[in-house]
Scaffold this motif. Structure first.
Motif, PDB file in Angstrom:
ATOM      1  N   MET A   1       0.831  -1.197   0.000  1.00  0.00           N
ATOM      2  CA  MET A   1       0.000   0.000   0.000  1.00  0.00           C
ATOM      3  C   MET A   1       0.871   1.255   0.000  1.00  0.00           C
ATOM      4  O   MET A   1       1.901   1.293   0.668  1.00  0.00           O
ATOM      5  N   ASN A   2       0.442   2.246  -0.772  1.00  0.00           N
ATOM      6  CA  ASN A   2       1.152   3.514  -0.841  1.00  0.00           C
ATOM      7  C   ASN A   2       1.289   4.131   0.564  1.00  0.00           C
ATOM      8  O   ASN A   2       0.299   4.261   1.284  1.00  0.00           O
ATOM      9  N   LEU A   6      -1.584   5.019   3.396  1.00  0.00           N
ATOM     10  CA  LEU A   6      -1.547   4.369   4.708  1.00  0.00           C
ATOM     11  C   LEU A   6      -1.553   5.415   5.824  1.00  0.00           C
ATOM     12  O   LEU A   6      -2.292   5.300   6.817  1.00  0.00           O
ATOM     13  N   PRO A  42     -10.334   0.075   4.090  1.00  0.00           N
ATOM     14  CA  PRO A  42      -9.294  -0.152   3.067  1.00  0.00           C
ATOM     15  C   PRO A  42      -8.109  -0.958   3.606  1.00  0.00           C
ATOM     16  O   PRO A  42      -7.502  -1.738   2.869  1.00  0.00           O
ATOM     17  N   LEU A  43      -7.786  -0.789   4.893  1.00  0.00           N
ATOM     18  CA  LEU A  43      -6.687  -1.572   5.481  1.00  0.00           C
ATOM     19  C   LEU A  43      -7.038  -3.052   5.509  1.00  0.00           C
ATOM     20  O   LEU A  43      -6.183  -3.916   5.289  1.00  0.00           O
ATOM     21  N   GLN A  46      -6.906  -4.633   1.846  1.00  0.00           N
ATOM     22  CA  GLN A  46      -5.754  -4.259   1.015  1.00  0.00           C
ATOM     23  C   GLN A  46      -5.129  -5.428   0.244  1.00  0.00           C
ATOM     24  O   GLN A  46      -4.496  -5.216  -0.781  1.00  0.00           O
ATOM     25  N   HIS A  47      -5.313  -6.664   0.713  1.00  0.00           N
ATOM     26  CA  HIS A  47      -4.646  -7.781   0.031  1.00  0.00           C
ATOM     27  C   HIS A  47      -5.461  -8.358  -1.127  1.00  0.00           C
ATOM     28  O   HIS A  47      -4.987  -9.254  -1.819  1.00  0.00           O
ATOM     29  N   HIS A  48      -6.674  -7.891  -1.331  1.00  0.00           N
ATOM     30  CA  HIS A  48      -7.537  -8.329  -2.441  1.00  0.00           C
ATOM     31  C   HIS A  48      -7.747  -9.832  -2.471  1.00  0.00           C
ATOM     32  O   HIS A  48      -7.937 -10.425  -3.526  1.00  0.00           O
ATOM     33  N   THR A  56     -14.100  -8.041   5.266  1.00  0.00           N
ATOM     34  CA  THR A  56     -14.344  -6.593   5.230  1.00  0.00           C
ATOM     35  C   THR A  56     -15.830  -6.296   5.070  1.00  0.00           C
ATOM     36  O   THR A  56     -16.376  -5.414   5.736  1.00  0.00           O
TER      37      THR A  56
END
Length: 348
Positions: A1-2, A6, A42-43, A46-48, A56
């Motif tokens: 993550m950018n 973050l 989003p945290l 984040q790993h999709h 989530t």
């Protein structure tokens, strides 16, 4: 993550909690809780990974339901009493609805079913945030409204300690075990809330220290199941010998830190003539203790299984910072002698 994204998300988490802490108006408190939820989503995703996305979605739906209940109850309170102040709650109906909404937010039994499922789908770092930081804002609100309906609090507390003990017995997944451990600890906090809010706060802080330490140990070992724990002695022998002490501290054995809140809570319940409640809570702690002992046994007293999944991993040096782990482990094991100081500090 950018890293910028973050940083913004972590800032949002902090800001949401701070707004809820600082608010005396129900709408502002609700806004802080919503910011908290939206910043962690989003945290979590984040790993999709399909499992992470599922967790989530479950988390979002439960938190949205709880927030809607909270909003509904605060509007009802404004309608009945004509004011929005958090500490001026007088009518039993909105107080009960808000207590249940906040119980759903933190995952107290019998509205706990989302917590093990959600935690199982996350990685250990986000799981740690969910188990510690995300409990702060709802707890601040519970402490402020100081619920007057004592029966509902004792029922929530006892069912949480019992379900937190029973649910973890048959688990092999560490994250689910930690989720049930969380439910049981929250039950202890809610039991004593109406008699001694400062004791609830002390229990919350010791729970944070012990959970932080446990999550960091599992993260260092990259362990997600009990079988993976059996191979941890090759990676970090000294840490593996200390981990059972952290786990037994979570279980509440003397002379470790975790004994302090349980001891003080049982003492307080006995003072309030709730001997039966105290007995049930103490017996339910034995259930939790069983699965902590099981983890300790798997880590230190068994050889790893000789299957493909249980083969000894490469001894690669970890990139994880060890200072937070060292500090939290020391605190999780050694703080019992400071009990008088802690009670004096938190005394009203």
């Amino acid at each position: 993550m950018n890293p910028y994204i973050l940083a913004i998300l972590l800032f949002g988490l902090g800001l949401g909690t701070t707004i809820t802490f600082a608010s005396s108006h129900w709408l502002l408190a609700w806004m802080g809780l919503e910011m908290n939820t939206l910043a962690i989503i989003p945290l979590m995703a984040q790993h999709h990974h399909p499992r992470a996305v599922e967790a989530t979605t479950k988390y979002f739906l439960t938190q949205a339901t709880a927030a809607a209940m909270l909003l509904f109850a605060s509007v009802t309170n404004a309608w009945l009493s004509g004011q929005w102040d958090i500490q001026q709650m007088t009518h039993p109906l909105p107080i009960t609805i808000i207590t249940l909404a906040l119980a759903l937010k933190i995952g107290l039994a019998p509205v706990h079913a989302w917590l093990p499922e959600v935690l199982q789908g996350l990685d250990l770092t986000v799981g740690l945030i969910l188990s510690t930081w995300q409990k702060l804002a709802p707890f601040a609100l519970i402490l402020q409204i100081n619920p007057t309906n004592s029966t509902i609090l004792i029922i929530l507390g006892l069912t949480s300690t019992l379900i937190g003990g029973w649910g973890g017995l048959n688990q092999t997944q560490l994250r689910k075990i930690l989720a049930y451990s969380s439910i049981a600890h929250l039950g202890w906090m809610i039991l004593v809330l109406q008699f001694s809010p400062s004791l609830t706060l002390l229990t919350l802080l010791t729970y944070f220290v012990m959970t932080f330490s446990t999550f960091l140990v599992f993260k260092l070992n990259k362990a997600t199941t009990i079988n993976t724990l059996a191979t941890s002695w090759t990676k970090a022998p000294l840490l593996t010998s200390l981990t059972p002490l952290i786990l037994l501290s979570l279980g509440g054995l003397p002379p470790l830190t975790g004994f302090m809140p349980k001891w003080l809570i049982l003492q307080e319940l006995a003072k309030q003539d709730l001997a039966l409640t105290a007995t049930v809570a103490a017996l339910s702690a034995l259930l939790s203790l069983y699965f902590y002992l099981r983890l300790s046994y798997a880590m230190t007293l068994t050889m790893s299984p000789n299957s493909l999944s249980g083969t000894t991993p490469w001894r690669l040096s970890s990139t994880q910072l060890t200072l937070p782990l060292a500090i939290s482990t020391t605190m999780a094991i050694c703080l019992l002698p400071l009990t008088p100081a802690a009670t004096a500090l938190l005394a009203p």
